[in-house]
Design a protein around this motif. Sequence first.
Motif, PDB file in Angstrom:
ATOM      1  N   THR A  50      54.029 -22.517 -46.170  1.00 32.72           N
ATOM      2  CA  THR A  50      54.134 -23.166 -44.859  1.00 32.72           C
ATOM      3  C   THR A  50      54.377 -22.175 -43.729  1.00 32.72           C
ATOM      4  OG1 THR A  50      56.476 -23.558 -45.317  1.00 32.72           O
ATOM      5  CG2 THR A  50      54.937 -25.335 -45.822  1.00 32.72           C
ATOM      6  N   SER A  51      54.452 -20.886 -44.026  1.00 32.54           N
ATOM      7  CA  SER A  51      54.695 -19.875 -43.000  1.00 32.54           C
ATOM      8  C   SER A  51      53.380 -19.447 -42.358  1.00 32.54           C
ATOM      9  CB  SER A  51      55.401 -18.657 -43.599  1.00 32.54           C
ATOM     10  OG  SER A  51      56.668 -19.002 -44.091  1.00 32.54           O
ATOM     11  N   VAL A  52      53.478 -18.949 -41.119  1.00 32.37           N
ATOM     12  CA  VAL A  52      52.332 -18.422 -40.383  1.00 32.37           C
ATOM     13  C   VAL A  52      52.652 -16.994 -39.975  1.00 32.37           C
ATOM     14  CG1 VAL A  52      50.865 -18.647 -38.344  1.00 32.37           C
ATOM     15  CG2 VAL A  52      51.645 -20.689 -39.543  1.00 32.37           C
ATOM     16  N   LEU A  53      51.717 -16.083 -40.221  1.00 32.00           N
ATOM     17  CA  LEU A  53      51.884 -14.665 -39.922  1.00 32.00           C
ATOM     18  C   LEU A  53      51.008 -14.293 -38.731  1.00 32.00           C
ATOM     19  CD1 LEU A  53      53.020 -11.858 -40.800  1.00 32.00           C
ATOM     20  CD2 LEU A  53      50.955 -11.610 -42.186  1.00 32.00           C
ATOM     21  N   VAL A  54      51.618 -13.711 -37.696  1.00 35.19           N
ATOM     22  CA  VAL A  54      50.899 -13.274 -36.502  1.00 35.19           C
ATOM     23  C   VAL A  54      50.732 -11.758 -36.578  1.00 35.19           C
ATOM     24  CG1 VAL A  54      50.837 -13.265 -33.980  1.00 35.19           C
ATOM     25  CG2 VAL A  54      51.936 -15.160 -35.196  1.00 35.19           C
ATOM     26  N   THR A  55      49.473 -11.279 -36.576  1.00 33.78           N
ATOM     27  CA  THR A  55      49.192  -9.848 -36.687  1.00 33.78           C
ATOM     28  C   THR A  55      47.967  -9.508 -35.851  1.00 33.78           C
ATOM     29  OG1 THR A  55      47.662 -10.072 -38.563  1.00 33.78           O
ATOM     30  CG2 THR A  55      50.007  -9.885 -39.078  1.00 33.78           C
ATOM     31  N   ASP A  56      47.622  -8.220 -35.869  1.00 32.70           N
ATOM     32  CA  ASP A  56      46.335  -7.811 -35.324  1.00 32.70           C
ATOM     33  C   ASP A  56      45.264  -8.005 -36.404  1.00 32.70           C
ATOM     34  OD1 ASP A  56      46.802  -5.747 -37.103  1.00 32.70           O
ATOM     35  OD2 ASP A  56      47.377  -4.314 -35.554  1.00 32.70           O
ATOM     36  N   GLN A  57      44.077  -7.422 -36.202  1.00 30.22           N
ATOM     37  CA  GLN A  57      42.971  -7.646 -37.136  1.00 30.22           C
ATOM     38  C   GLN A  57      42.967  -6.670 -38.311  1.00 30.22           C
ATOM     39  OE1 GLN A  57      40.099  -7.813 -33.605  1.00 30.22           O
ATOM     40  NE2 GLN A  57      39.048  -9.098 -35.089  1.00 30.22           N
TER      41      GLN A  57
ATOM     42  N   ALA B  14      43.057  -4.984 -41.776  1.00 33.24           N
ATOM     43  CA  ALA B  14      42.692  -5.578 -43.061  1.00 33.24           C
ATOM     44  C   ALA B  14      43.829  -5.554 -44.082  1.00 33.24           C
ATOM     45  CB  ALA B  14      41.475  -4.852 -43.639  1.00 33.24           C
ATOM     46  N   GLY B  15      44.899  -4.826 -43.827  1.00 38.20           N
ATOM     47  CA  GLY B  15      46.000  -4.748 -44.786  1.00 38.20           C
ATOM     48  C   GLY B  15      46.710  -6.066 -45.009  1.00 38.20           C
ATOM     49  N   TYR B  16      46.497  -7.047 -44.104  1.00 38.09           N
ATOM     50  CA  TYR B  16      47.146  -8.354 -44.250  1.00 38.09           C
ATOM     51  C   TYR B  16      46.213  -9.395 -44.853  1.00 38.09           C
ATOM     52  CZ  TYR B  16      50.247  -6.145 -40.825  1.00 38.09           C
ATOM     53  OH  TYR B  16      51.077  -5.281 -40.169  1.00 38.09           O
ATOM     54  N   ARG B  17      45.098  -8.961 -45.449  1.00 37.40           N
ATOM     55  CA  ARG B  17      44.095  -9.901 -45.951  1.00 37.40           C
ATOM     56  C   ARG B  17      44.582 -10.695 -47.153  1.00 37.40           C
ATOM     57  NH1 ARG B  17      39.758 -11.156 -42.645  1.00 37.40           N
ATOM     58  NH2 ARG B  17      39.272  -9.312 -41.393  1.00 37.40           N
ATOM     59  N   PHE B  18      45.662 -10.279 -47.784  1.00 37.28           N
ATOM     60  CA  PHE B  18      46.156 -11.031 -48.935  1.00 37.28           C
ATOM     61  C   PHE B  18      46.778 -12.363 -48.518  1.00 37.28           C
ATOM     62  CE2 PHE B  18      49.732  -8.607 -47.420  1.00 37.28           C
ATOM     63  CZ  PHE B  18      50.828  -9.420 -47.617  1.00 37.28           C
ATOM     64  N   ILE B  19      47.023 -12.541 -47.221  1.00 29.65           N
ATOM     65  CA  ILE B  19      47.529 -13.809 -46.704  1.00 29.65           C
ATOM     66  C   ILE B  19      46.348 -14.744 -46.458  1.00 29.65           C
ATOM     67  CG2 ILE B  19      48.845 -14.912 -44.852  1.00 29.65           C
ATOM     68  CD1 ILE B  19      50.547 -13.106 -46.547  1.00 29.65           C
ATOM     69  N   ASP B  20      46.490 -16.004 -46.829  1.00 33.65           N
ATOM     70  CA  ASP B  20      45.430 -16.977 -46.627  1.00 33.65           C
ATOM     71  C   ASP B  20      45.084 -17.104 -45.140  1.00 33.65           C
ATOM     72  OD1 ASP B  20      43.825 -19.277 -47.924  1.00 33.65           O
ATOM     73  OD2 ASP B  20      44.829 -20.240 -46.224  1.00 33.65           O
TER      74      ASP B  20
ATOM     75  N   GLN C  57      47.045 -19.262 -42.849  1.00 30.32           N
ATOM     76  CA  GLN C  57      48.423 -18.867 -42.565  1.00 30.32           C
ATOM     77  C   GLN C  57      48.499 -17.661 -41.636  1.00 30.32           C
ATOM     78  OE1 GLN C  57      49.600 -19.200 -47.118  1.00 30.32           O
ATOM     79  NE2 GLN C  57      51.454 -19.082 -45.858  1.00 30.32           N
ATOM     80  N   ARG C  58      47.379 -17.277 -41.047  1.00 31.11           N
ATOM     81  CA  ARG C  58      47.377 -16.119 -40.158  1.00 31.11           C
ATOM     82  C   ARG C  58      46.913 -16.503 -38.767  1.00 31.11           C
ATOM     83  NH1 ARG C  58      44.396 -10.876 -41.933  1.00 31.11           N
ATOM     84  NH2 ARG C  58      45.298 -10.229 -39.945  1.00 31.11           N
ATOM     85  N   GLN C  59      47.514 -15.873 -37.785  1.00 29.93           N
ATOM     86  CA  GLN C  59      47.084 -15.993 -36.399  1.00 29.93           C
ATOM     87  C   GLN C  59      46.836 -14.590 -35.868  1.00 29.93           C
ATOM     88  OE1 GLN C  59      46.445 -18.539 -33.992  1.00 29.93           O
ATOM     89  NE2 GLN C  59      45.712 -16.692 -32.969  1.00 29.93           N
ATOM     90  N   LEU C  60      45.599 -14.303 -35.468  1.00 28.61           N
ATOM     91  CA  LEU C  60      45.272 -12.997 -34.911  1.00 28.61           C
ATOM     92  C   LEU C  60      45.748 -12.912 -33.467  1.00 28.61           C
ATOM     93  CD1 LEU C  60      41.693 -12.319 -36.319  1.00 28.61           C
ATOM     94  CD2 LEU C  60      43.915 -11.690 -37.274  1.00 28.61           C
ATOM     95  N   CYS C  61      46.170 -11.729 -33.085  1.00 28.17           N
ATOM     96  CA  CYS C  61      46.709 -11.502 -31.746  1.00 28.17           C
ATOM     97  C   CYS C  61      45.585 -11.562 -30.711  1.00 28.17           C
ATOM     98  CB  CYS C  61      47.402 -10.134 -31.700  1.00 28.17           C
ATOM     99  SG  CYS C  61      47.961  -9.642 -30.059  1.00 28.17           S
ATOM    100  N   TRP C  62      45.696 -12.475 -29.756  1.00 27.48           N
ATOM    101  CA  TRP C  62      44.664 -12.616 -28.733  1.00 27.48           C
ATOM    102  C   TRP C  62      44.696 -11.476 -27.725  1.00 27.48           C
ATOM    103  CZ3 TRP C  62      40.401 -15.459 -27.639  1.00 27.48           C
ATOM    104  CH2 TRP C  62      40.090 -16.500 -28.504  1.00 27.48           C
TER     105      TRP C  62
ATOM    106  N   THR D  53      44.533 -20.669 -35.266  1.00 26.82           N
ATOM    107  CA  THR D  53      45.608 -21.299 -36.043  1.00 26.82           C
ATOM    108  C   THR D  53      46.639 -21.944 -35.132  1.00 26.82           C
ATOM    109  OG1 THR D  53      45.285 -19.589 -37.746  1.00 26.82           O
ATOM    110  CG2 THR D  53      47.317 -20.870 -37.853  1.00 26.82           C
ATOM    111  N   PHE D  54      46.822 -21.398 -33.934  1.00 24.66           N
ATOM    112  CA  PHE D  54      47.834 -21.927 -33.013  1.00 24.66           C
ATOM    113  C   PHE D  54      47.523 -23.358 -32.577  1.00 24.66           C
ATOM    114  CE2 PHE D  54      44.636 -20.164 -30.218  1.00 24.66           C
ATOM    115  CZ  PHE D  54      44.611 -21.022 -29.123  1.00 24.66           C
TER     116      PHE D  54
END
Length: 474
Positions: free
Chosen positions: A273-280, A282-288, A291-296, A387-388
């Motif tokens: 149920t968590s959401v992760l906010v990051t840039d683009q 690729a190291g965070y690709r293991f998160i569904d 559950q990710r929000q890319l930085c606008w 995602t937001f």
Amino acid sequence: MSKKHTTPTVPPLTLEQAHELIFKLMERISELEDRLNQNSGNSSKPPSSNGPGGAPPARPRKRSGKQRGAQPGHKGHRRERHPQDERVTLAPHYPSDTCTCCGGDMLAHAKPHRVHQVFDLPEVSYFMTEHQLFRATCTRCIHTDEARLPETVSHTQMGTNLLSYIALQSGQYHQSISQIQSQLKQHFGLRFSRGAISEAQGRVSAMLTPTYQAIKQQVQTAAHIHADETRHQRGGERRWMWLALSKVAVCFMTAFGRGQDAAQRLLGDVPDTSVLVTDQYAGYRFIDNGQRQLCWAHVARNVAAIADSSERTNHPIGARLVLLADTVFRTRHRWENGELEHAQYQRRLRRCRQSWQAQLKRGMVLCSSRYRGRCRWLLNDDDMLWTFLEDDQVALTNNEAERALRGYVLWRKGSYGVWSQRGEQFRQRILSLVETAKRLGRCPQEWLRAVVRACIEKTNYPIPEELCASSHSG
């Protein structure tokens, strides 16, 4: 890794070869011009690299037409009168006992008509407690016993306040060991070697172990998490400093690399149920993706680079994408300010999303080869851009993480990295405490003093209630 370009050594022999060479050279010139035009508004370069002239912001604001400074009707802020306590020294001043008008006796009023308070600093010094350990000899069997140092006394030459001061000068004020050594000598008259100061930081680092573990656990179980990373230097090795934060806590972590394994070690098992906010990255690709929000903010810089490209075919598509990115921010801010109903907010952004996808598809066909891949990448990551819309508490940007990381970047510039595992552990733990204290509205100095005092005096270890409570609400 960028493609390596080389200048042909064999001259063209035919007209077709000449045309092909001209085309390649024009493409190369366009790429080099785009690199020269990079700034903090259209790339990941920091604002400090823009130079004295600076670069135009990615989303320029309209001028208000007002002059600089306080505006008419502005309510001024004045310092409140300091309450009477042990720090206040009263110095009453009375007029002459004789009237300057008629020569009569003057009767002083009971209360002053005006108060003028002057703040100053005391002469800073130090105090030292000398613990004298004696021996005693039995008068019958001549057995000798020695007194032992109490467990509640520091076993080094540094007490609670001095250890806390040394740690915070590094973690909060970004001072190097040499600068701390100079401050101790200049301000307090204390002389400690660089090795003693480094050892003191190591002691504080060990004391912060339970605090660091509580912070990391809180971040890993939070409902909304921000993550980022930056370069880190240990001796001659290039490493990485990772950061993850929640609403109430900030966790730093050093790692050998920038790969996915380091991100997994930092974030742990992210709840579904968590959401992760990051840039683009690729190291965070293991998160569904859900559950990710890319930085606008990063996305806006990417499309600004397309609009600023020297090739004419890129400009119309890039300008349209910049306008759509600006619309996303403007719509979000209007809804947060109460100017839009939630239904209007959702409806406008869904229309904006359709236009965004259409422009990216056009860019995949019409843009130059340098930016076609960027459009394709943004289109493939479309689910993570919006995602937001499913959770109003998700932030549009990753600015929270970048602001928390700024203190470490300043420290890195002034102290030339670390040289040992102990130094790395100290940095990640003291930075975690300082940045978490800021988010909790606590004083880092008081918190650290309580931790050090508890470890020296063997009392209950202080963990803030916000870190002990159920974390999945922040």
